[in-house]
Design an enzyme around this catalytic site. Structure first.
Site, PDB file in Angstrom:
ATOM      1  N   ASP A  78       1.731   3.141  15.298  1.00 49.53           N
ATOM      2  CA  ASP A  78       1.914   4.329  14.693  1.00 49.53           C
ATOM      3  C   ASP A  78       2.012   5.339  15.954  1.00 49.53           C
ATOM      4  OD1 ASP A  78       1.724   3.505  12.246  1.00 49.53           O
ATOM      5  OD2 ASP A  78      -0.369   3.848  11.981  1.00 49.53           O
ATOM      6  N   HIS A  92       3.494   5.848   6.920  1.00 47.08           N
ATOM      7  CA  HIS A  92       4.062   4.823   6.393  1.00 47.08           C
ATOM      8  C   HIS A  92       4.848   5.138   5.291  1.00 47.08           C
ATOM      9  CE1 HIS A  92       0.977   2.430   8.615  1.00 47.08           C
ATOM     10  NE2 HIS A  92       1.487   2.842   9.223  1.00 47.08           N
ATOM     11  N   TYR A 110      -5.072  -1.238  -2.060  1.00 49.33           N
ATOM     12  CA  TYR A 110      -3.781  -1.026  -2.385  1.00 49.33           C
ATOM     13  C   TYR A 110      -3.209  -1.897  -3.514  1.00 49.33           C
ATOM     14  CZ  TYR A 110      -3.767   0.802   2.352  1.00 49.33           C
ATOM     15  OH  TYR A 110      -3.954   1.697   3.486  1.00 49.33           O
ATOM     16  N   LYS A 154       2.729   2.702  -4.293  1.00 52.07           N
ATOM     17  CA  LYS A 154       1.277   2.431  -4.087  1.00 52.07           C
ATOM     18  C   LYS A 154       0.211   3.171  -4.998  1.00 52.07           C
ATOM     19  CE  LYS A 154       2.196   1.886   0.851  1.00 52.07           C
ATOM     20  NZ  LYS A 154       2.087   2.284   2.064  1.00 52.07           N
TER      21      LYS A 154
END
Length: 207
Positions: free
Chosen positions: A168, A62, A132, A72
């Site tokens: 995905d 991603h 995250y 992140k």
């Protein structure tokens, strides 16, 4: 905390110092000042996410449009994963390269991923739980994916039968994403990251 820059510019592995006794343990898993010192600018905290995955689940790869991108700071609070960073920045010296770091609830490492880089992981245990910290909030129109099983990337996922989401599984290959103009540009990513520094172009005089 120990910071180690990975072989891809903008990606860092962070190893915390754990303090334990018979009662349990304590550690600092995130320090804004130490991260800023390592990467050159503070991480703006806009959103926190938590994901739980069964063993052999692969999520990613991603990435988000730059600007603003999405940096992140990722750690595994339960179980274990192979966390993967992919350089998707067209024009980067390491374009198309990937690097993996094991994140688990033993060493409790974290990974920092700068704007423009791709991110994914493979769950090595059931109930693998990732936390995250993100620099921007979720933006469905500005977030994209590259197929994690793309042979050109040749990521060595530690799963015999990787489980992918429908999104995905339908993601384009690296070559397809590049041809369509979907991938971020290296120079634009570097310029944006430079603007985040205290003395950057958007912050003259460090104010």
């Amino acid at each position: 905390m120990k910071f180690r820059e990975l072989g891809i510019e903008g990606a860092w592995e962070i190893t915390p110092q754990q303090h334990g006794d018979p009662r349990g343990l304590f550690m600092e898993w995130y320090r804004f000042d130490k991260l800023a010192e390592a990467v050159g600018h503070p991480l703006r905290l806009a959103q926190g996410n938590l994901s739980v995955s069964a063993r052999d689940v692969v999520r990613g790869i991603h990435f988000a449009d730059v600007p603003p991108g999405q940096a992140k700071y990722v750690t595994c609070v339960r179980g274990a994963v192979l966390d993967v960073v992919v350089d998707l920045r067209v024009g980067s010296p390491t374009f198309g390269r990937w690097e993996g770091v094991r994140l688990d609830d033993v060493d409790r490492r974290a990974v920092y991923i700068a704007e423009g880089l791709g991110h994914g992981f493979c769950a090595l245990t059931d109930d693998a739980t990732l936390s995250y910290l993100c620099s921007t909030t979720y933006n469905p129109t500005g977030e994209h994916a590259v197929h994690p099983l793309d042979p050109e990337l040749a990521i060595e996922w530690p799963a015999e039968a990787p489980q992918l989401s429908a999104r995905d599984a339908a993601a384009p290959t690296l070559a397809e994403a590049r041809r369509s103009g979907l991938l971020p540009q290296y120079d634009a990513c570097r310029a944006f990251v430079a603007s985040l520094r205290p003395d950057g172009p958007s912050n003259p005089g460090g104010r």
